[in-house]
Design a protein around this motif. Sequence first.
Motif, PDB file in Angstrom:
ATOM      1  N   GLU A  30       0.837  -1.205   0.000  1.00 45.35           N
ATOM      2  CA  GLU A  30       0.000   0.000   0.000  1.00 45.35           C
ATOM      3  C   GLU A  30       0.871   1.254   0.000  1.00 45.35           C
ATOM      4  O   GLU A  30       2.025   1.229   0.443  1.00 45.35           O
ATOM      5  CB  GLU A  30      -0.890   0.015   1.252  1.00 45.35           C
ATOM      6  CG  GLU A  30      -0.084  -0.082   2.534  1.00 45.35           C
ATOM      7  CD  GLU A  30      -0.890   0.067   3.814  1.00 45.35           C
ATOM      8  OE1 GLU A  30      -2.059   0.472   3.736  1.00 45.35           O
ATOM      9  OE2 GLU A  30      -0.330  -0.198   4.882  1.00 45.35           O
ATOM     10  N   HIS A  32       2.560   4.584   1.092  1.00 48.45           N
ATOM     11  CA  HIS A  32       3.036   5.093   2.381  1.00 48.45           C
ATOM     12  C   HIS A  32       3.576   6.510   2.187  1.00 48.45           C
ATOM     13  O   HIS A  32       4.791   6.703   2.078  1.00 48.45           O
ATOM     14  CB  HIS A  32       4.159   4.199   2.926  1.00 48.45           C
ATOM     15  CG  HIS A  32       3.680   3.026   3.738  1.00 48.45           C
ATOM     16  ND1 HIS A  32       3.137   1.905   3.169  1.00 48.45           N
ATOM     17  CD2 HIS A  32       3.684   2.789   5.074  1.00 48.45           C
ATOM     18  CE1 HIS A  32       2.817   1.043   4.123  1.00 48.45           C
ATOM     19  NE2 HIS A  32       3.134   1.555   5.286  1.00 48.45           N
ATOM     20  N   THR A  40       6.551  -1.241   2.496  1.00 50.27           N
ATOM     21  CA  THR A  40       7.054  -0.852   3.830  1.00 50.27           C
ATOM     22  C   THR A  40       6.690  -1.879   4.911  1.00 50.27           C
ATOM     23  O   THR A  40       7.554  -2.345   5.655  1.00 50.27           O
ATOM     24  CB  THR A  40       6.518   0.549   4.201  1.00 50.27           C
ATOM     25  OG1 THR A  40       7.198   1.521   3.391  1.00 50.27           O
ATOM     26  CG2 THR A  40       6.740   0.886   5.670  1.00 50.27           C
ATOM     27  N   ASP A  41       5.413  -2.248   4.987  1.00 51.02           N
ATOM     28  CA  ASP A  41       4.987  -3.167   6.056  1.00 51.02           C
ATOM     29  C   ASP A  41       5.664  -4.533   5.922  1.00 51.02           C
ATOM     30  O   ASP A  41       5.929  -5.205   6.928  1.00 51.02           O
ATOM     31  CB  ASP A  41       3.464  -3.344   6.047  1.00 51.02           C
ATOM     32  CG  ASP A  41       2.724  -2.053   6.386  1.00 51.02           C
ATOM     33  OD1 ASP A  41       3.388  -1.016   6.591  1.00 51.02           O
ATOM     34  OD2 ASP A  41       1.492  -2.087   6.439  1.00 51.02           O
ATOM     35  N   GLU A  44       9.372  -4.204   7.057  1.00 50.22           N
ATOM     36  CA  GLU A  44       9.409  -4.109   8.522  1.00 50.22           C
ATOM     37  C   GLU A  44       9.143  -5.471   9.160  1.00 50.22           C
ATOM     38  O   GLU A  44       9.921  -5.943  10.008  1.00 50.22           O
ATOM     39  CB  GLU A  44       8.339  -3.116   9.009  1.00 50.22           C
ATOM     40  CG  GLU A  44       8.607  -1.671   8.634  1.00 50.22           C
ATOM     41  CD  GLU A  44       7.382  -0.766   8.806  1.00 50.22           C
ATOM     42  OE1 GLU A  44       7.562   0.460   8.817  1.00 50.22           O
ATOM     43  OE2 GLU A  44       6.250  -1.283   8.911  1.00 50.22           O
ATOM     44  N   HIS A 159       0.675   5.748  10.252  1.00 48.70           N
ATOM     45  CA  HIS A 159       0.924   5.256   8.895  1.00 48.70           C
ATOM     46  C   HIS A 159       1.943   6.152   8.186  1.00 48.70           C
ATOM     47  O   HIS A 159       1.675   7.324   7.974  1.00 48.70           O
ATOM     48  CB  HIS A 159      -0.391   5.212   8.105  1.00 48.70           C
ATOM     49  CG  HIS A 159      -0.249   4.553   6.783  1.00 48.70           C
ATOM     50  ND1 HIS A 159      -0.030   3.199   6.641  1.00 48.70           N
ATOM     51  CD2 HIS A 159      -0.238   5.051   5.530  1.00 48.70           C
ATOM     52  CE1 HIS A 159       0.079   2.903   5.362  1.00 48.70           C
ATOM     53  NE2 HIS A 159      -0.037   4.008   4.666  1.00 48.70           N
ATOM     54  N   GLU A 164       7.638   4.691  11.254  1.00 46.21           N
ATOM     55  CA  GLU A 164       7.841   3.857  10.063  1.00 46.21           C
ATOM     56  C   GLU A 164       8.958   4.409   9.180  1.00 46.21           C
ATOM     57  O   GLU A 164       9.749   3.651   8.613  1.00 46.21           O
ATOM     58  CB  GLU A 164       6.545   3.761   9.248  1.00 46.21           C
ATOM     59  CG  GLU A 164       5.538   2.800   9.841  1.00 46.21           C
ATOM     60  CD  GLU A 164       4.583   2.257   8.795  1.00 46.21           C
ATOM     61  OE1 GLU A 164       4.636   1.050   8.533  1.00 46.21           O
ATOM     62  OE2 GLU A 164       3.786   3.035   8.248  1.00 46.21           O
TER      63      GLU A 164
HETATM   64 ZN    ZN Z   1       2.883   0.743   7.242  1.00 44.87          ZN
END
Ligand code: ZN
Length: 254
Positions: A30, A32, A40-41, A44, A159, A164
Motif C-alpha cells: 500500500e 506510504h 514498507t509493512d 518491517e 501510517h 515507520e
Molecule cells: Zn505501514
Amino acid sequence: MRPYILAESNWKAIKDQEVELAVLPWGATEAHNYHLPYATDNYEGTAIAEEAGRLAWENNAKVMVLPTIPFGVNTGQTDIKLDINLHPSTQAAILNDIIEVLDRQNIHKLLILNSHGGNNFKPLVRELGVKYPDMFISFCNWFQSVDRGDFFEHADGDHADEMETSLVMYLQPQLVRPLDEAGEGKSKQYRIKALRENWAWAERKWSEVTEDTGVGNPKKATAEKGKAYFEAVTQKVSQLFVDLAEADLDNLYE
Ligand SMILES: [Zn+2]
C-alpha cells in the motif's frame, strides 16, 4: 543459510528439524506517503521476524519463520492506486490452509506477526481455534510492543509516520525519498464524536482522511531512531517467541 528461516532452509535440514513454533509475518502492499515504498509493512515485518528469530534461536527456541504474506486488508483504500486489498474472508482462507498444514505435521504453535493496522486477526483466530483444537494460534502487533513516545517526537501517527520512516531509513535506506519530498501526514477526524473517541468504529475512507496517504508527521525521522526502536522491538518480540516455544500447552495458566 539461517536454519530458523524457512525460505533459506532446505529439505536436508528441515526433514529432521524440531519445530516448536511457526512464525508467520503478515504485511500489506500500500501507498506510504510520497517517500516510503509500497512494501514498507513487508520490509518491517520480515526484518523484525528474522532478527527476533535469530535472538530466539540463540536462546535455544525451536522457531521457524515462514515467508511474509505480502498482501493485507486494505478495504478503506479502494481508490488508491495499486493498494492491493485482500478481503478478510480471503485472509481467513489463506490462514486456514497454512494452519491445516501445521496441524497435520504436529507443529501446534503459530504466531502471526502482524505488520499492518488493517489486518484484524482476532475473529480469524477465534474461528480457526475451534476448527483446529490442537493448535495454539496467537498473533501480535509488533508496532504496539514498545512505547513509541520513548523513541519519537511525533509518536501519535499510525501510517508512514516518524516511526515507520525511521525504521525504513534504517532497514532499506536506498528506498526512502528525501524527507523534503514527504507530505506532512496530516489527517482528518470523523465529525461523529463517538468515532473520534474510538469506542465506536467505522471504516475510514483513506483518500478523504489524508492528502498524501500518510497519517503522522515523518519529518523528524532518522535512521538512528529507527535502529534504536528496531532493537527494542526485536528484543521484546524475541522474548515472545521464546515464551511461546517453551510453553506447555497443557499448563498455560497460573
Ligand atoms: Zn505501514
